[in-house]
Design a protein around this motif. Structure first.
Motif, PDB file in Angstrom:
ATOM      1  N   LYS A 420     -33.029  51.912  34.593  1.00  0.00           N
ATOM      2  CA  LYS A 420     -31.920  51.049  34.995  1.00  0.00           C
ATOM      3  C   LYS A 420     -30.692  51.915  35.274  1.00  0.00           C
ATOM      4  O   LYS A 420     -30.478  52.945  34.622  1.00  0.00           O
ATOM      5  CB  LYS A 420     -31.589  50.023  33.916  1.00  0.00           C
ATOM      6  N   TYR A 421     -29.908  51.486  36.227  1.00  0.00           N
ATOM      7  CA  TYR A 421     -28.651  52.161  36.546  1.00  0.00           C
ATOM      8  C   TYR A 421     -27.631  51.109  36.932  1.00  0.00           C
ATOM      9  O   TYR A 421     -27.918  50.196  37.698  1.00  0.00           O
ATOM     10  CB  TYR A 421     -28.838  53.152  37.699  1.00  0.00           C
ATOM     11  N   GLU A 422     -26.435  51.251  36.367  1.00  0.00           N
ATOM     12  CA  GLU A 422     -25.404  50.229  36.572  1.00  0.00           C
ATOM     13  C   GLU A 422     -24.049  50.886  36.764  1.00  0.00           C
ATOM     14  O   GLU A 422     -23.720  51.882  36.113  1.00  0.00           O
ATOM     15  CB  GLU A 422     -25.368  49.292  35.361  1.00  0.00           C
ATOM     16  N   ILE A 423     -23.282  50.324  37.693  1.00  0.00           N
ATOM     17  CA  ILE A 423     -21.876  50.686  37.856  1.00  0.00           C
ATOM     18  C   ILE A 423     -21.042  49.436  37.572  1.00  0.00           C
ATOM     19  O   ILE A 423     -21.285  48.382  38.165  1.00  0.00           O
ATOM     20  CB  ILE A 423     -21.569  51.197  39.275  1.00  0.00           C
ATOM     21  N   GLU A 424     -20.107  49.563  36.654  1.00  0.00           N
ATOM     22  CA  GLU A 424     -19.174  48.475  36.367  1.00  0.00           C
ATOM     23  C   GLU A 424     -17.851  48.762  37.061  1.00  0.00           C
ATOM     24  O   GLU A 424     -17.390  49.906  37.086  1.00  0.00           O
ATOM     25  CB  GLU A 424     -18.952  48.334  34.862  1.00  0.00           C
ATOM     26  N   ALA A 425     -17.244  47.744  37.640  1.00  0.00           N
ATOM     27  CA  ALA A 425     -16.011  47.905  38.408  1.00  0.00           C
ATOM     28  C   ALA A 425     -14.859  48.329  37.499  1.00  0.00           C
ATOM     29  O   ALA A 425     -14.854  48.091  36.281  1.00  0.00           O
ATOM     30  CB  ALA A 425     -15.659  46.604  39.115  1.00  0.00           C
ATOM     31  N   GLY A 426     -13.888  48.995  38.110  1.00  0.00           N
ATOM     32  CA  GLY A 426     -12.686  49.379  37.383  1.00  0.00           C
ATOM     33  C   GLY A 426     -11.763  48.194  37.162  1.00  0.00           C
ATOM     34  O   GLY A 426     -11.983  47.092  37.691  1.00  0.00           O
ATOM     35  N   ASP A 427     -10.709  48.425  36.382  1.00  0.00           N
ATOM     36  CA  ASP A 427      -9.748  47.332  36.173  1.00  0.00           C
ATOM     37  C   ASP A 427      -9.016  47.044  37.483  1.00  0.00           C
ATOM     38  O   ASP A 427      -9.037  47.828  38.437  1.00  0.00           O
ATOM     39  CB  ASP A 427      -8.790  47.649  35.030  1.00  0.00           C
ATOM     40  N   ALA A 428      -8.381  45.892  37.528  1.00  0.00           N
ATOM     41  CA  ALA A 428      -7.785  45.421  38.788  1.00  0.00           C
ATOM     42  C   ALA A 428      -6.771  46.414  39.348  1.00  0.00           C
ATOM     43  O   ALA A 428      -6.714  46.651  40.565  1.00  0.00           O
ATOM     44  CB  ALA A 428      -7.137  44.063  38.567  1.00  0.00           C
ATOM     45  N   ALA A 429      -5.959  47.028  38.481  1.00  0.00           N
ATOM     46  CA  ALA A 429      -4.929  47.957  38.953  1.00  0.00           C
ATOM     47  C   ALA A 429      -5.553  49.215  39.541  1.00  0.00           C
ATOM     48  O   ALA A 429      -5.036  49.782  40.509  1.00  0.00           O
ATOM     49  CB  ALA A 429      -3.987  48.317  37.816  1.00  0.00           C
ATOM     50  N   SER A 430      -6.684  49.656  38.982  1.00  0.00           N
ATOM     51  CA  SER A 430      -7.306  50.895  39.456  1.00  0.00           C
ATOM     52  C   SER A 430      -7.922  50.739  40.843  1.00  0.00           C
ATOM     53  O   SER A 430      -8.127  51.730  41.547  1.00  0.00           O
ATOM     54  CB  SER A 430      -8.384  51.353  38.478  1.00  0.00           C
ATOM     55  N   ARG A 431      -8.232  49.518  41.246  1.00  0.00           N
ATOM     56  CA  ARG A 431      -8.892  49.297  42.533  1.00  0.00           C
ATOM     57  C   ARG A 431      -8.024  48.500  43.505  1.00  0.00           C
ATOM     58  O   ARG A 431      -8.513  48.068  44.560  1.00  0.00           O
ATOM     59  CB  ARG A 431     -10.249  48.615  42.324  1.00  0.00           C
ATOM     60  N   TYR A 432      -6.757  48.319  43.208  1.00  0.00           N
ATOM     61  CA  TYR A 432      -5.859  47.638  44.129  1.00  0.00           C
ATOM     62  C   TYR A 432      -5.598  48.535  45.335  1.00  0.00           C
ATOM     63  O   TYR A 432      -5.146  49.676  45.199  1.00  0.00           O
ATOM     64  CB  TYR A 432      -4.553  47.285  43.424  1.00  0.00           C
ATOM     65  N   LYS A 433      -5.918  48.039  46.523  1.00  0.00           N
ATOM     66  CA  LYS A 433      -5.802  48.794  47.775  1.00  0.00           C
ATOM     67  C   LYS A 433      -6.444  50.177  47.630  1.00  0.00           C
ATOM     68  O   LYS A 433      -7.638  50.279  47.345  1.00  0.00           O
ATOM     69  CB  LYS A 433      -4.352  48.849  48.233  1.00  0.00           C
ATOM     70  N   GLU A 434      -5.665  51.264  47.801  1.00  0.00           N
ATOM     71  CA  GLU A 434      -6.294  52.585  47.746  1.00  0.00           C
ATOM     72  C   GLU A 434      -6.613  53.037  46.328  1.00  0.00           C
ATOM     73  O   GLU A 434      -7.310  54.028  46.123  1.00  0.00           O
ATOM     74  CB  GLU A 434      -5.421  53.636  48.438  1.00  0.00           C
ATOM     75  N   GLY A 435      -6.103  52.328  45.308  1.00  0.00           N
ATOM     76  CA  GLY A 435      -6.490  52.600  43.937  1.00  0.00           C
ATOM     77  C   GLY A 435      -5.655  53.649  43.241  1.00  0.00           C
ATOM     78  O   GLY A 435      -4.685  54.179  43.784  1.00  0.00           O
ATOM     79  N   SER A 436      -6.050  53.967  42.016  1.00  0.00           N
ATOM     80  CA  SER A 436      -5.334  54.931  41.192  1.00  0.00           C
ATOM     81  C   SER A 436      -5.454  56.325  41.805  1.00  0.00           C
ATOM     82  O   SER A 436      -6.499  56.706  42.337  1.00  0.00           O
ATOM     83  CB  SER A 436      -5.880  54.923  39.764  1.00  0.00           C
ATOM     84  N   GLN A 437      -4.372  57.085  41.727  1.00  0.00           N
ATOM     85  CA  GLN A 437      -4.331  58.431  42.284  1.00  0.00           C
ATOM     86  C   GLN A 437      -5.338  59.333  41.568  1.00  0.00           C
ATOM     87  O   GLN A 437      -5.458  59.310  40.348  1.00  0.00           O
ATOM     88  CB  GLN A 437      -2.925  59.015  42.145  1.00  0.00           C
ATOM     89  N   SER A 438      -6.047  60.118  42.351  1.00  0.00           N
ATOM     90  CA  SER A 438      -7.061  61.115  41.975  1.00  0.00           C
ATOM     91  C   SER A 438      -8.441  60.507  41.788  1.00  0.00           C
ATOM     92  O   SER A 438      -9.441  61.178  42.069  1.00  0.00           O
ATOM     93  CB  SER A 438      -6.693  61.921  40.720  1.00  0.00           C
TER      94      SER A 438
END
Length: 814
Positions: A420-438
């Motif tokens: 099994k392999y799973e990716i869980e989404a980041g928090d809302a702020a980390s994925r807003y538009k271009e997302g968190s820097q770096s």
């Protein structure tokens, strides 16, 4: 336990090669007996026949004991293997989260082509896929550093294709880690060290204790903890010294260490705590209940590229250096029962392994979120990777007397595995538009859970039809839920012409199923001036650039070897091999949508189809993708000589020589999608990562001298030339070469009493560094104001970029 001795005359003849892997107590015993140190070591890897000794193996196999693993300075299993095995290369530096989970590879192939076993049972892989380019790209193999070195009795490394015996992933070979099974006594170790030129401060402690919980049982427990600090070997970021930026952002001058403000080129900081338990209970003379458990937790962080004050001036008026973080939890559990029924040896076991990596970002911000709302967090949860494996096997073997020189051993087994392999989404702020820097958080389109089932059956016939001839024939059938069937076989043979000379050879075909991470990983990789989307090969966006999922790699392996024992205290092996891989899974080069020397509209379309929003301020955008892009051929030679010398009052010296020559060639490029023209999936950088980024030649020379209570271990590792192409924009490529280097390791130990011993030593005693990046490439990067120019040393260096490491160690035995 390859323990070696070589008389001075023989050493002079063979002094171009070397290898040292001996346990002190065993060396003394071997020398006193006047016997070859290898003799008597029974192996369980690469054969289904019991009682085979390493000197009688029909396949090339090397055995490393606990003492040789510990005599490597840092208590790090990957480094311990890399220093002892010329064909095993450790990653020194990784991009993005790959710097938080370094890996290794055997015979110049992908880390995924080497199968890891614990006490013969399959080990699960890491969830932290190595995504960015380089020779370790795509690695998602077992993370060896979650196995405590102090828990290991010895390691058997089979340097031969073994897919027919063990299944997927065993194209390059097998690393079988055998844990201690002591029921009394134990050891405790403390160590400390650091790099000569600063950074890398390391503190570690470990303890092993054996107990007898009840009659006829053992329980060996090991705990280990290690801290490793940052290092920085980078140059000056060209952005911070331009007159325009100096005038526009005077706050930069207040950054500590200015102009050395970009710390990305160096080691991550981490704290690792791991535990292992090995249990066995002889319920009856013919029945044993056994269990293995490992657990570990790692907290790590790595510097990413410095951001200018213009990014978030109200929060970071002097600019900022984001850090990627990981909180990784790894566990494995095996339970099994061995016994006999109707003359058959039976082994029923179940193994479950799971690796969970929580990825975060610190000291960062989301520019668009701040511009739109007036607020941004500085700490983000970017998302989570979870990889697990659940394997159940039933194996049986029995000897039949059919009139051959030795009985025919028939072994067979069935296996069921769930991955099994799973990716869980980041928090809302980390994925807003271009997302968190770096490191932008994983988007909702990146997230998902994926599953594969696999059923397998194998059969193995091994015996000696006539005296001195050994033949082993294995066949395997596997069915995968996502891509169908695989049928593989292996023929192994050895003929002993005399006690002095033997000839051995193997022929096999193999396969490797793509990891679920390779198939489904999707994310956005960003820098201050670039943003590249990692497309999942089976995504809608991938189809727009001509890639439609992954299929298994197929291999053909051939080897032939000579075994010599000219005198009782000398052992020589030489094996030549060829590994041909069809439809090899590799990462693409940089495929540009904008800002490259050449751009493809299909790349922009693929990014949109994948649902990604990229930073509008960057100058370069594009994609990377895994595909079955090439066929490759690896041809090589492995040579090992071990000799034991006793000089009376002058002490005992174990000489060793080992070498590996390995040439990898791309024989065919399978895919050149029309959608990408004039770009191709593999640029010159990607091809050089396969062919030349690891040295073709590596030689180890070793000498272990023991006199009285003193032990001196000297090892000289000679690395051949390595090279890699690099480009600023995909139009002009420059070759960076690492010239041949000799790296000296030295350790001096003293036995204070039967309980206490101490040692001081150095890895890379003379503080040797790899060559720098091609000046022409650095000039292009600096002219473009590219932060990549901070990497002034060749990060693909097989011996690292940090220079010498000095250490001290204390051991207590009880």
């Amino acid at each position: 336990m390859h323990k070696a001795t070589l008389k001075i005359g023989v050493a002079a003849v063979l002094s171009t090669l070397a290898f040292g892997v001996f346990a002190e107590d065993d060396v003394a015993a071997a020398a006193d007996a006047g016997a070859t140190p290898n003799v008597g070591a029974v192996i369980v890897t690469g054969t289904r026949t019991s009682g085979i000794k390493v000197e009688n193996s029909a396949s090339p196999i090397q055995v490393l004991d606990a003492a040789s693993l510990q005599r490597t300075g840092q208590p790090d299993l990957i480094q311990a293997l890399a220093q002892n095995l010329p064909s095993f290369t450790a990653q020194a530096f990784g991009g993005d989260t790959a710097n938080l989970t370094l890996s290794a590879r055997l015979r110049g192939l992908s880390p995924n082509n080497t199968l890891v076993l614990i006490n013969g049972k399959r080990r699960h892989g890491t969830s932290n896929l190595a995504v960015l380019g380089g020779p370790y790209q795509g690695g998602a193999a077992a993370d060896l550093n979650f196995i405590p070195v102090s828990a290991i009795d010895h390691i058997e490394v089979l340097q031969d294709g073994a897919a027919a015996q063990y299944g997927s992933d065993a194209i390059a070979g097998v690393v079988n880690i055998i844990l201690k099974s002591n029921n009394h006594g134990g050891t405790a170790t403390a160590n400390a060290g650091g790099y000569v030129d600063g950074g890398g401060r390391t503190l570690g402690a470990s303890a092993n204790i054996g107990t007898e919980p009840f009659a006829d049982a053992f329980l060996s427990l090991t705990a280990e903890s290690k801290y490793h600090g940052y290092s920085d070997r980078g140059g000056i970021d060209p952005r911070v010294i331009t007159p325009a930026n100096q005038a526009a952002y005077p706050g930069m001058f207040q950054q500590p260490g200015y102009p050395h403000v970009n710390h990305i080129s160096g080691d991550a900081q981490y704290h690792l705590s791991i535990f292992a338990a090995n249990f066995g209970w002889d319920i009856s003379p013919d029945t044993q209940l056994y269990a293995i458990a490992t657990a570990g937790r790692k907290e790590a962080r790595a510097f990413e590229n410095y951001r200018l004050p213009s990014r978030l001036p109200k929060i970071y008026p002097t600019g900022f250096s984001p850090k990627e973080t990981i909180r990784e939890e790894d566990m494995g559990l095996t339970a099994g029962l061995k016994g006999k029924a109707a003359g058959w040896n039976l082994d029923l076991s179940t193994t479950y392994g799971r690796d969970k990596s929580r990825i975060g970002v610190e000291d960062s911000g989301n520019v668009s979120l701040f511009n739109d709302t007036g607020y941004t967090p500085t700490v983000f949860k970017a998302g989570t990777f979870i990889a697990s494996q659940f394997t159940t096997t039933l194996e049986a073997s029995k000897e039949f007397d059919i009139g051959w020189s030795k009985p025919l051993n028939i072994a067979g087994g069935i296996e069921h595995r769930i991955d099994k392999y799973e990716i869980e989404a980041g928090d809302a702020a980390s994925r807003y538009k271009e997302g968190s820097q770096s490191y932008p958080g994983f988007s909702l389109t990146d997230a998902g859970s994926h599953r594969r089932t696999n059923q397998a059956a194998y059969i193995d016939f091994a015996g000696s039809p006539i005296t001195d001839l050994t033949v082993d024939l294995a066949g395997r059938y596997e069915h995968f839920s996502d891509f169908g069937n695989a049928k593989v076989g292996k023929l192994t043979s050895r003929y002993d012409f005399s006690p002095v000379v033997a000839l051995r050879g193997t022929f096999s075909n193999g396969f490797r199923a793509p990891t679920l991470a390779e198939s489904y990983y999707s994310a956005t990789n960003v820098g201050p001036t670039s943003a590249f989307v990692q497309l999942a090969p089976n995504s809608a966006g991938a189809k727009l650039v001509g890639v439609d999922g992954l299929k298994p790699e197929r291999s053909t392996n051939f080897s032939m070897g000579l075994v010599l024992n000219p005198v009782s205290n000398v052992a020589v092996t030489m094996d030549v091999y060829q590994i041909s891989i069809r439809d090899r899974i590799v990462g693409s080069g940089a495929l540009y949508g904008s800002g490259g020397g050449t751009n493809s509209p299909a790349v922009i379309a693929a990014i949109k189809a994948n649902g990604n929003v990229l930073d509008s301020t960057v100058s370069q955008t594009g994609i990377n993708i895994f595909s079955n892009a090439v066929n490759t051929r690896s041809r090589g030679l492995e040579f090992v000589t071990t000799v034991n010398s006793n000089y009376g009052t002058g002490g005992k010296v174990d000489w060793s020589i080992a070498a590996n020559y390995n040439k990898v060639e791309v024989t065919k490029i399978n895919q050149a999608p029309a959608q990408l023209l004039p770009q191709t999936l593999l640029d010159k950088t990607a091809i050089s990562d396969l062919e030349t980024a690891s040295p073709k030649m590596r030689v180890n020379l070793g000498a272990l001298w023991k006199i009285g209570n003193w032990t001196v271990n000297l090892r000289e590792a000679i690395y051949g030339k390595a090279s890699e192409y690099g480009s600023e924009d995909g139009s002009v490529y420059h070759l960076t070469e690492i010239k041949p280097k000799a790296i000296t390791d030295l350790e001096v130990g003293y036995k204070i009493s039967n309980a206490w011993s101490v040692a001081v030593g150095a890895n890379n005693l003379f503080n040797i560094y790899p060559n720098g990046v091609n000046p022409a490439l650095l000039a292009d990067q600096r002219a473009a104001g590219d932060n990549a120019a901070v990497h002034v040393l060749a990060t693909f260096s097989p011996f690292g970029i940090n220079g010498g490491y000095y250490y001290a160690r204390a051991n207590y035995k009880f």
